[in-house]
Design an enzyme around this catalytic site. Structure first.
Site, PDB file in Angstrom:
ATOM      1  N   ASP A 232       0.861  -1.165   0.000  1.00 23.71           N
ATOM      2  CA  ASP A 232       0.000   0.000   0.000  1.00 23.71           C
ATOM      3  C   ASP A 232       0.914   1.236   0.000  1.00 23.71           C
ATOM      4  O   ASP A 232       2.133   1.149   0.163  1.00 23.71           O
ATOM      5  CB  ASP A 232      -0.978  -0.012   1.177  1.00 23.71           C
ATOM      6  CG  ASP A 232      -2.221   0.823   0.859  1.00 23.71           C
ATOM      7  OD1 ASP A 232      -2.148   1.658  -0.063  1.00 23.71           O
ATOM      8  OD2 ASP A 232      -3.247   0.649   1.520  1.00 23.71           O
TER       9      ASP A 232
HETATM   10  C1  BGC Z   1      -5.099   3.033  -0.016  1.00 23.92           C
HETATM   11  C2  BGC Z   1      -5.216   1.969  -1.071  1.00 23.92           C
HETATM   12  C3  BGC Z   1      -5.108   2.598  -2.435  1.00 23.92           C
HETATM   13  C4  BGC Z   1      -3.776   3.311  -2.524  1.00 23.92           C
HETATM   14  C5  BGC Z   1      -3.502   3.928  -3.877  1.00 23.92           C
HETATM   15  C6  BGC Z   1      -3.874   3.911  -0.223  1.00 23.92           C
HETATM   16  O1  BGC Z   1      -3.870   5.000   0.621  1.00 23.92           O
HETATM   17  O2  BGC Z   1      -5.055   2.416   1.253  1.00 23.92           O
HETATM   18  O3  BGC Z   1      -6.417   1.278  -0.923  1.00 23.92           O
HETATM   19  O4  BGC Z   1      -5.229   1.623  -3.421  1.00 23.92           O
HETATM   20  O5  BGC Z   1      -3.746   4.342  -1.557  1.00 23.92           O
HETATM   21  O6  BGC Z   1      -4.310   4.991  -4.124  1.00 23.92           O
END
Ligand code: BGC
Length: 747
Positions: free
Chosen positions: A288
């Protein structure tokens, strides 16, 4: 820079494969051969480059990182980008990767296509309320169609975290509290996004996220600690991820949280032992956003270099936004702390995905401006979104047939969300437009009412203490036959980093409905709610005659909601998550354990029992609850046998009759309880559901087939089956008492 023509290499291998003859041609092994051949030309830096993902900075989905992304792209040291889209924008970046770098390896573009790309569907919790797997698949298919036409190759979806705490803002993004329902929905999303073949121009890679346990963040605070035993992890939080693999999901994303002291992004147990070794997942794993760097904040890594070592050694293939793999991997290899084979494996998996998408055949296949123009907001997508908005809206309460509304009546439409076109598409609405494209509830209602039959007053804001709009609201309410109030949360109050310690309606919205009720004790009030989590609606439930939970219903939301209000669509949605009576009951979910001192239905306040002294144990609205304009009668459940042998099938059936005045759909639910286990088992578990359509007066017999597979559970890392008594019920919601048993007999 000496530029090698990658196309030439790939083409020569490809033609060689074709000469092997159709019978010997295997696209999978062919891809592996191509990847091997490409990798033999790559330097270590270039291989590391494939494991790096930076934002194109069109959107912010995390803290801003000054990544110097263009420099790395031009140097051939950037494999993927997120947060860029449009065929034109991605073409420009792809052109740099393909034409200006030594090997010309195409970029992979990832984006959060969560509940639609441009045509926005209801939030995922709403989609889950439809209990309709074909719809879920179609939502994902349309999302993939639009996103791929705008240059996106990969969605960071589905989010399949079980969530049982409405304080957590991300309950909006998942499919609720239940293991079985979320698992089935996970499969449908993956099928819809990835389609039958990733080489099609309108399919994209899916990503099962967030592995694992993210929904169990303590106190519902985002990113907070997660601590749970292995049995709960495997029986509750992991099955949707296994289901996604069974459906062919190509990628996984790590979770932000720690799990029992080890952050997910450096957790060998979940990524190596379970995901790779037990489940045999061979796609790639992305972190993430900045999750590698965050290992330092977790207190698990000494510094970012150490964090890099921990992450790669745990089997994490791609670094989203930390820049850690770029800065430290090479050094760690030279120092002998990381095996080079790990980089090779990571790079290989990422390149395989690019090959599967057909990017080496045509890196611009997703950058077709004409297709983009023809695909985005296609009328049939908007029409489908309208249908899904109706099918996702849960009728929580409807006394005295308050709904549907006769279109000859005069309506007072009140509330801060009644004319809203911004919040209605909800959080994580991808590239969705918040500037007027969506259809408000007011506009939807105007499809049914003449101008003279509708009056509007905002009443108050979502969040403020300004009572100045109350008088106008009361005035129009007095003149109307029925009152519709559209209240709820701002879209930013749910989603990531949007946990709340108060799950009541924000601001003075509750006072608004109370004031109108006090002024007009006998007038029917219909409460339409837009929100991203279960709310505490105890007061509203005592004030409104009808309550329709529409979540955030999306781009065509106003039309879909109006279709229900005026009876064109008979509501059929059911809650995928429990609505508590008050925050003190949280976490509350239907398939809890019995405890040593369960309460009895007859005397729920008995002393020294597992209850509260100031609140019932029961929720306000249980999991699986949802009303229709018609009524359904369920016959006694019938079993084909009172014994189930391990290798056989047991049939459980019930005849459902539409006993009311409307044709309608019903979600028929199957629940089972394992009475005694080597570990205690939940008091009920959803094990199946079927959505049926019944005309007025019609009956249908619904049959569920139960096999021993449905009765297995994990204990001590093993999936086991235990003989004994099981209770079983077929019911319209999770609120029922069992009265039927069968016995499981092992071979
Ligand atoms: C979120 C993810 C997301 C990623 C990219 C993160 O802050 O937890 O679910 O896919 O950002 O945008």
């Amino acid at each position: 820079m000496k530029k090698i023509s990658i196309a030439t290499i790939v083409l020569s291998i490809f033609s060689h494969c074709l000469y092997l003859g159709a019978n010997n041609y295997n696209p999978e092994t062919d891809i592996y051969r191509k990847v091997d051949s490409l990798m033999s030309l790559m330097t270590l830096d270039e291989k590391i480059g494939q494991t790096i993902m930076y934002s194109g900075d069109w959107n912010n989905t995390g803290p801003y990182v000054n990544s110097d992304n263009m420099r790395f792209l031009k140097e051939g040291n950037l494999g993927s980008m997120l947060n860029v889209y449009t065929s034109k924008g991605t073409r420009e970046l792809q052109k740099i990767a393909v034409e200006e770098t030594r090997l010309g390896i195409p970029l992979l573009f990832g984006y959060d296509v969560i509940h639609g790309f441009k045509t926005i569907f209801p939030i995922n919790l709403g989609i889950a309320s439809g209990w309709d797997l074909e719809d879920v698949e179609e939502v994902a298919r349309i999302s993939a169609d639009e996103a791929s036409a705008a240059g996106v190759h990969w969605t960071f979806a589905p989010m399949i975290d079980i969530a049982r705490d409405p304080r957590w803002g991300r309950v909006s993004e998942g499919s609720g509290e239940d293991v079985y329902l979320t698992s089935e929905i996970a499969k449908a999303y993956v099928k819809g996004f990835q389609g039958n073949s990733l080489t099609n121009e309108n399919t994209i890679l899916a990503c099962a996220k967030h592995f694992v346990g993210y929904g169990a963040a303590q106190a519902g605070r985002d990113y907070h600690t997660v601590s749970m035993g292995d049995n709960e992890l495997r029986n509750v939080y992991m099955p949707p991820f296994k289901a996604a693999i069974d459906s062919g999901v190509e990628t996984f994303m790590t979770a932000f949280n720690e799990l029992n002291g080890v952050p997910a992004t450096a957790n060998k147990y979940i990524f190596k032992d379970i995901l790779r070794d037990e489940w045999g997942f061979n796609g790639f794993v992305v972190t993430d956003y900045t999750a590698i760097n965050e290992l330092v904040n977790h207190g698990y890594a000494e510094n970012e270099k150490h964090a890099t070592e921990l992450a790669i050694n745990s089997g994490i293939d791609m670094d989203m936004m930390s820049g850690a793999y770029r800065r430290f991997l090479k050094e760690l290899i030279i120092e002998g702390k990381v095996e080079e084979t790990l980089i090779n494996e990571a790079c290989r998996k990422i390149l395989i995905a690019k090959f599967k998408l057909g990017l080496f055949d045509d890196p611009y296949k997703y950058c077709n401006e004409q297709r983009e123009e023809e695909t985005i907001y296609r009328p049939k997508f908007l029409e489908f979104a309208r249908k899904i908005a109706s099918k996702s809206s849960v009728l929580l309460k409807n006394i005295d047939k308050t709904l549907p509304i006769n279109n000859k009546l005069t309506v007072a439409l009140i509330g801060p969300l009644a004319k809203d076109k911004k919040n209605i598409i909800g959080s994580w609405a991808a590239a969705g437009d918040r500037n007027g494209k969506a259809i408000s509830i007011y506009q939807g209602i105007k499809e049914y009412l003449d101008d003279s039959n509708i009056m509007f007053a905002r009443g108050c804001d979502i969040e403020s203490n300004d009572y100045s709009g109350f008088d106008k609201a009361i005035n129009i309410a007095k003149k109307a036959d029925k009152i519709i109030m559209v209240l709820g949360e701002d879209y930013n109050m749910s989603g990531e980093a949007a946990s709340r310690t108060n799950i009541k309606l924000p601001g003075i919205q509750t006072q608004l409905i109370k004031t109108i009720r006090d002024e007009l004790p006998n007038k029917q009030i219909i409460l339409v709610l837009m929100n991203g989590r279960p709310l505490d609606l105890t007061i509203e439930d005592s004030l409104a005659d009808a309550i329709l939970e529409v979540w955030y219903p999306g781009t065509s939301g106003g039309l879909g909601v109006a279709d229900i209000l005026f009876g064109k669509y008979n509501p059929s949605a059911k809650l995928p998550i429990t609505f508590p009576r008050n925050l003190g009951q949280v976490p509350i979910y239907y398939n809890q354990k019995n405890t040593g001192r369960p309460i009895s239905k007859e005397n729920p306040t008995e002393d020294y029992k597992s209850n509260y002294i100031d609140s019932p144990n029961t929720p306000l609205y249980p999991f699986g609850h949802g009303l229709s304009y018609t009524t359904f009668k369920y016959s006694e459940i019938k079993l084909s046998n009172d014994k189930l042998k391990e290798s056989e099938i047991l049939k459980a059936s019930s005849t459902i009759t539409n006993t009311g005045d409307y044709d309608g759909h019903e979600v028929v639910q199957l629940y089972i309880r394992d009475k005694v286990g080597s570990i205690t088992r939940p008091i009920k578990e959803l094990k199946g559901f079927k959505k049926i359509f019944l005309k007025k007066g019609e009956s249908k017999t619904v049959v569920f087939e139960i096999s021993s597979e449905d009765l297995k559970f994990y204990n001590n890392k093993k999936l086991i089956l235990e003989s004994g008594e099981f209770e079983i019920a077929i019911s319209p919601s999770s609120d029922f008492e069992f009265n039927k048993l069968f016995n499981l007999i092992l071979n």
